[in-house]
Design a protein around this motif. Structure first.
Motif, short mmCIF file in Angstrom:
data_model
loop_
_atom_site.label_atom_id
_atom_site.label_comp_id
_atom_site.label_asym_id
_atom_site.label_seq_id
_atom_site.Cartn_x
_atom_site.Cartn_y
_atom_site.Cartn_z
N UNK A 277 17.23 -4.16 -13.06
CA UNK A 277 17.50 -4.13 -11.62
C UNK A 277 17.65 -5.54 -11.06
N UNK A 278 18.71 -6.23 -11.45
CA UNK A 278 18.89 -7.63 -11.06
C UNK A 278 19.13 -7.80 -9.56
N UNK A 279 19.49 -6.75 -8.86
CA UNK A 279 19.70 -6.84 -7.42
C UNK A 279 18.42 -6.66 -6.61
N UNK A 280 17.33 -6.30 -7.27
CA UNK A 280 16.08 -6.04 -6.55
C UNK A 280 15.31 -7.34 -6.33
N UNK A 281 15.77 -8.12 -5.37
CA UNK A 281 15.17 -9.43 -5.12
C UNK A 281 14.23 -9.43 -3.91
N UNK A 282 14.18 -8.36 -3.16
CA UNK A 282 13.36 -8.31 -1.95
C UNK A 282 11.93 -7.96 -2.29
N UNK A 283 10.96 -8.82 -1.95
CA UNK A 283 9.55 -8.52 -2.23
C UNK A 283 9.09 -7.26 -1.49
N UNK A 284 8.06 -6.64 -2.03
CA UNK A 284 7.49 -5.47 -1.37
C UNK A 284 6.89 -5.84 -0.02
N UNK A 285 6.32 -7.04 0.07
CA UNK A 285 5.69 -7.51 1.32
C UNK A 285 6.75 -8.06 2.26
N UNK A 286 7.43 -7.17 2.96
CA UNK A 286 8.45 -7.58 3.93
C UNK A 286 7.82 -7.80 5.30
N UNK A 287 8.41 -8.63 6.13
CA UNK A 287 7.86 -8.85 7.48
C UNK A 287 7.67 -7.55 8.24
N UNK A 288 6.49 -7.36 8.78
CA UNK A 288 6.21 -6.16 9.57
C UNK A 288 5.78 -4.95 8.78
N UNK A 289 5.67 -5.06 7.44
CA UNK A 289 5.39 -3.87 6.65
C UNK A 289 4.01 -3.30 6.93
N UNK A 290 3.05 -4.15 7.31
CA UNK A 290 1.69 -3.64 7.51
C UNK A 290 1.56 -2.75 8.75
N UNK A 291 2.59 -2.73 9.58
CA UNK A 291 2.55 -1.78 10.70
C UNK A 291 2.58 -0.34 10.19
N UNK A 292 3.02 -0.17 8.94
CA UNK A 292 3.07 1.16 8.35
C UNK A 292 1.78 1.52 7.62
N UNK A 293 0.83 0.58 7.55
CA UNK A 293 -0.38 0.80 6.76
C UNK A 293 -1.12 2.09 7.08
N UNK A 294 -1.29 2.47 8.36
CA UNK A 294 -2.01 3.73 8.63
C UNK A 294 -1.36 4.94 7.96
N UNK A 295 -0.03 4.94 7.86
CA UNK A 295 0.65 6.07 7.23
C UNK A 295 0.35 6.14 5.74
N UNK A 296 0.11 4.97 5.11
CA UNK A 296 -0.18 4.98 3.67
C UNK A 296 -1.48 5.73 3.39
N UNK A 297 -2.42 5.60 4.30
CA UNK A 297 -3.72 6.22 4.08
C UNK A 297 -3.71 7.72 4.34
N UNK A 298 -2.82 8.18 5.20
CA UNK A 298 -2.80 9.61 5.55
C UNK A 298 -1.73 10.39 4.79
N UNK A 299 -0.84 9.71 4.11
CA UNK A 299 0.21 10.40 3.34
C UNK A 299 0.09 10.02 1.88
#
Length: 412
Positions: free
Chosen positions: A49-71
């Motif tokens: 996957x040579x095109x997969x250069x974007x890190x998992x930790x993208x700006x603003x990603x932690x705003x989704x954190x509550x959903x990770x715990x409930x889903x």
């Protein structure tokens, strides 16, 4: 310069490093507790996957954190009972998502991927491995134009850096490349140069066979601990203590404990991934499919279909939650109506993940004769050949082929 090298780990990183070091004249021995590609390297999607250069930790990603715990079945989840344990890692993940750190990590990842594309072709040629390679491209699928536009930043970045070529396709174009998909997918990015292996375990075994045929050694031995002994490093193994002058630690998600024995506390977590491999005849899959908004892929493995992906940050000790694999397969049935879900084999792998999505490729700060090579997340297969060439340069005390500062063991 040392002439003998011991590699801990017979996954794709360790075996690739062994073959590359051997080609440079080193005597190489690999040790692993289970054998060749017996852990995470055997069950991935098989994509380079040579095109997969974007890190998992993208700006603003932690705003989704509550959903990770409930889903617990979502694309990225943290089991509630693991939340406290992973909190320090999540803090570093949050820091890595700051724009400045994110941009630096993406730039480093893109540089490593550019090298990886070239190194992988060299590796394929070295082992005469074209029979295990599929050059059928990739479709990154979107359900409407707004979803595609949300991904425009990455596409623009890839174009500017010349990492890969991608083409925007309409629904009609999608159907010509891959018939049988749900009409809900109205847009796609097509990567014509995308490649897969027919099976990641078979690919790692091909590399290992080449290594063994040229005199390399692979022993099934469990390394319990690493400790420093003067100029050497002592290994406590299931076959008793051993010493080595030069060691490469490439034990994937199990590397953190061994590095700790050398005094290095590295925030390595497990990006656990799930999949189901369906037998031949499940669907006529003609290209690698990435369902962009849903965090999973469909790939062809030995003429069967592997449905897998998502991320579960849950460590090494918690039992697998195969409901995640079931959820991915159910989605795949909705997106690929003709898919036959019968006869599948489920699997879960421990992908070694660092907060900034970059691996550690560096000399151990407290033991210069030990080289760390772990933390590639879901990109181990993709970056293995490049990592092997970097390791060879480090062992040879030669200039590395890319800037290694972003991959430092001390960066945290």
């Amino acid at each position: 310069m040392p002439k003998s090298v011991l590699i801990i780990g017979a996954g794709i990183i360790g075996i690739s490093a062994a073959l590359e070091l051997q080609s440079k004249g080193f005597n190489v021995r690999v040790i692993d507790r289970k054998g060749i590609a017996a852990e995470t390297s055997q069950g991935n999607a098989g994509a380079f996957a040579f095109s997969e250069v974007t890190p998992l930790a993208t700006p603003g990603i932690l705003r989704q954190a509550p959903k990770w715990l409930v889903d617990p079945l979502g694309p990225l989840s943290v089991p509630p009972r693991y939340a406290l344990q992973i909190a320090p890692w999540m803090y570093r993940f949050w820091r890595a998502s700051h724009t400045r750190h994110f941009e630096a990590a993406r730039t480093a990842q893109a540089a490593l991927m550019t090298h990886a594309r070239e190194a992988t072709e060299r590796q394929i040629k070295l082992v005469q491995g074209e029979d295990l390679i599929q050059r059928d491209g990739q479709l990154r699928l979107y359900e409407d134009r707004s979803h595609w536009q949300a991904d425009q930043t990455q596409r623009t970045y890839l174009q500017e850096h010349g990492t890969v070529v991608q083409e925007l396709l309409s629904a009609k174009d999608i159907a010509e490349i891959q018939p049988g998909l749900s009409p809900r997918f109205t847009h796609a990015l097509y990567t014509p140069d995308w490649i897969n292996t027919t099976d990641p375990k078979s690919w790692t075994q091909r590399l290992a066979q080449k290594f063994l045929s040229l005199g390399g050694v692979i022993d099934q031995t469990d390394v319990k601990a690493l400790t420093r002994m003067g100029e050497k490093t002592r290994l406590e193994t299931s076959h008793g203590p051993q010493t080595a002058s030069t060691i490469v630690l490439a034990a994937g998600a199990w590397s953190r404990t061994l590095a700790k024995g050398l005094g290095d506390t590295i925030p390595l977590e497990t990006e656990r991934g799930y999949n189901t491999t369906l037998p031949q005849g499940a669907f006529d899959l003609r290209t690698h499919l990435t369902f962009a908004a849903h965090g999973f892929v469909a790939s062809r493995i030995h003429n069967g279909v592997r449905i897998g992906g998502a991320v579960e940050l849950a460590g090494l000790a918690l039992p697998p939650n195969f409901k995640r694999a079931d959820a991915l397969l159910q989605k795949a049935q909705r997106f690929i109506p003709a898919l036959d879900p019968q006869g599948g084999q489920q699997w879960m792998g421990y992908r070694p993940s660092l907060p900034d999505s970059l691996p550690v490729i560096d000399r151990a700060p407290n033991a210069p004769n030990v080289i760390y090579a772990f933390g590639h997340g879901h990109l181990g297969l993709t970056q293995a050949a490049a990592t092997a060439e970097i390791i060879s340069a480090l062992v040879s005390h030669a200039p590395p082929p890319t800037d290694l500062a972003p991959f430092s063991a001390n960066r945290f």
